[in-house]
Motif scaffolding. Structure first.
Motif, PDB file in Angstrom:
ATOM      1  N   LEU A  88       0.853  -1.184   0.000  1.00 52.32           N
ATOM      2  CA  LEU A  88       0.000   0.000   0.000  1.00 52.32           C
ATOM      3  C   LEU A  88       0.890   1.236   0.000  1.00 52.32           C
ATOM      4  CD1 LEU A  88      -2.846   1.310   0.302  1.00 52.32           C
ATOM      5  CD2 LEU A  88      -2.534   1.140   2.782  1.00 52.32           C
ATOM      6  N   ASN A  89       0.670   2.100  -0.976  1.00 49.07           N
ATOM      7  CA  ASN A  89       1.437   3.336  -1.084  1.00 49.07           C
ATOM      8  C   ASN A  89       0.875   4.359  -0.101  1.00 49.07           C
ATOM      9  OD1 ASN A  89       1.605   6.218  -2.347  1.00 49.07           O
ATOM     10  ND2 ASN A  89       3.310   5.058  -3.222  1.00 49.07           N
ATOM     11  N   PHE A  90       1.727   4.823   0.831  1.00 48.62           N
ATOM     12  CA  PHE A  90       1.276   5.739   1.872  1.00 48.62           C
ATOM     13  C   PHE A  90       0.715   7.026   1.285  1.00 48.62           C
ATOM     14  CE2 PHE A  90       1.667   9.184   4.859  1.00 48.62           C
ATOM     15  CZ  PHE A  90       1.087   8.646   5.990  1.00 48.62           C
ATOM     16  N   ALA A  91       1.407   7.622   0.350  1.00 44.63           N
ATOM     17  CA  ALA A  91       0.974   8.915  -0.201  1.00 44.63           C
ATOM     18  C   ALA A  91      -0.407   8.803  -0.834  1.00 44.63           C
ATOM     19  CB  ALA A  91       1.999   9.431  -1.207  1.00 44.63           C
ATOM     20  N   LYS A  92      -0.653   7.749  -1.593  1.00 43.72           N
ATOM     21  CA  LYS A  92      -1.966   7.563  -2.222  1.00 43.72           C
ATOM     22  C   LYS A  92      -3.038   7.299  -1.170  1.00 43.72           C
ATOM     23  CE  LYS A  92      -0.260   5.963  -6.651  1.00 43.72           C
ATOM     24  NZ  LYS A  92      -0.169   4.853  -7.607  1.00 43.72           N
ATOM     25  N   ALA A  93      -2.707   6.488  -0.173  1.00 39.71           N
ATOM     26  CA  ALA A  93      -3.670   6.182   0.885  1.00 39.71           C
ATOM     27  C   ALA A  93      -3.988   7.436   1.701  1.00 39.71           C
ATOM     28  CB  ALA A  93      -3.130   5.064   1.782  1.00 39.71           C
ATOM     29  N   TRP A  94      -2.987   8.272   1.937  1.00 36.65           N
ATOM     30  CA  TRP A  94      -3.189   9.517   2.669  1.00 36.65           C
ATOM     31  C   TRP A  94      -4.034  10.482   1.850  1.00 36.65           C
ATOM     32  CZ3 TRP A  94       0.491  14.149   2.908  1.00 36.65           C
ATOM     33  CH2 TRP A  94       0.094  15.040   3.902  1.00 36.65           C
ATOM     34  N   ALA A  95      -3.712  10.617   0.568  1.00 37.07           N
ATOM     35  CA  ALA A  95      -4.446  11.541  -0.298  1.00 37.07           C
ATOM     36  C   ALA A  95      -5.921  11.160  -0.427  1.00 37.07           C
ATOM     37  CB  ALA A  95      -3.789  11.602  -1.674  1.00 37.07           C
ATOM     38  N   SER A  96      -6.212   9.863  -0.360  1.00 39.40           N
ATOM     39  CA  SER A  96      -7.594   9.402  -0.501  1.00 39.40           C
ATOM     40  C   SER A  96      -8.346   9.394   0.831  1.00 39.40           C
ATOM     41  CB  SER A  96      -7.614   7.996  -1.099  1.00 39.40           C
ATOM     42  OG  SER A  96      -7.138   7.051  -0.154  1.00 39.40           O
ATOM     43  N   GLY A  97      -7.651   9.672   1.943  1.00 39.11           N
ATOM     44  CA  GLY A  97      -8.287   9.672   3.251  1.00 39.11           C
ATOM     45  C   GLY A  97      -8.313   8.308   3.922  1.00 39.11           C
ATOM     46  N   ARG A  98      -7.754   7.338   3.272  1.00 32.44           N
ATOM     47  CA  ARG A  98      -7.707   5.982   3.835  1.00 32.44           C
ATOM     48  C   ARG A  98      -6.793   5.919   5.057  1.00 32.44           C
ATOM     49  NH1 ARG A  98      -6.508   0.861  -0.124  1.00 32.44           N
ATOM     50  NH2 ARG A  98      -6.282  -0.711   1.507  1.00 32.44           N
ATOM     51  N   VAL A  99      -5.754   6.743   5.044  1.00 27.79           N
ATOM     52  CA  VAL A  99      -4.797   6.836   6.143  1.00 27.79           C
ATOM     53  C   VAL A  99      -4.765   8.294   6.587  1.00 27.79           C
ATOM     54  CG1 VAL A  99      -2.340   6.713   6.714  1.00 27.79           C
ATOM     55  CG2 VAL A  99      -3.386   4.914   5.353  1.00 27.79           C
ATOM     56  N   GLY A 100      -4.765   8.512   7.893  1.00 29.15           N
ATOM     57  CA  GLY A 100      -4.693   9.873   8.414  1.00 29.15           C
ATOM     58  C   GLY A 100      -3.317  10.164   8.993  1.00 29.15           C
ATOM     59  N   LEU A 101      -2.829  11.349   8.756  1.00 22.19           N
ATOM     60  CA  LEU A 101      -1.569  11.826   9.323  1.00 22.19           C
ATOM     61  C   LEU A 101      -1.789  13.267   9.753  1.00 22.19           C
ATOM     62  CD1 LEU A 101       1.512  11.789   9.906  1.00 22.19           C
ATOM     63  CD2 LEU A 101       1.843  12.443   7.509  1.00 22.19           C
ATOM     64  N   GLU A 102      -1.556  13.524  11.029  1.00 24.44           N
ATOM     65  CA  GLU A 102      -1.655  14.878  11.548  1.00 24.44           C
ATOM     66  C   GLU A 102      -0.355  15.217  12.247  1.00 24.44           C
ATOM     67  OE1 GLU A 102      -5.249  15.779  13.785  1.00 24.44           O
ATOM     68  OE2 GLU A 102      -6.058  13.882  13.047  1.00 24.44           O
TER      69      GLU A 102
END
Length: 115
Positions: A88-102
């Motif tokens: 799973l590509n982190f950047a794509k998952a983050w951009a789609s909201g699947r992964v959150g980073l704050e």
């Protein structure tokens, strides 16, 4: 669904990967920050620190993080394991909201090389 043990092992592998990193990635991982990773499907949060280029997990707490860490991750256990395994590509998952980073703006700018 990934178990708490599998998620902890994934965080350990991620820590080992960061410790072996070089260049910009090593510099971004060299931050000294509190860290939390809320595994949403298990409703468990791993707490710890990013220190000396490694993730040091101090423990787990049920539910969402009780204290606001300087770097906060949110995802399912399966997504955590898949990211660390390279499926799973982190950047794509983050951009789609699947992964959150704050995190703070400066930390996000430094962490972008990890993405």
């Amino acid at each position: 669904m990934a178990t708490i043990t599998e998620c902890r092992e994934a965080l350990t592998r991620l820590s080992e990967n960061l410790a072996r990193a070089e260049g910009e990635v090593r510099g971004a991982a060299a931050l000294e920050r509190t860290l939390s990773c809320h595994v949403t499907d298990l409703d468990t949060t791993f707490t710890g620190r990013l220190a000396a280029g490694r993730i040091e997990v101090d423990g787990t707490v049920p539910g969402a993080p009780r204290e606001k860490a300087q770097i906060r991750l949110r995802m399912t256990g399966d997504d955590l394991v898949s990211m660390v395994d390279g499926r799973l590509n982190f950047a794509k998952a983050w951009a789609s909201g699947r992964v959150g980073l704050e995190a703070g703006v400066r930390d996000l700018l430094r962490l972008r090389s990890l993405l």
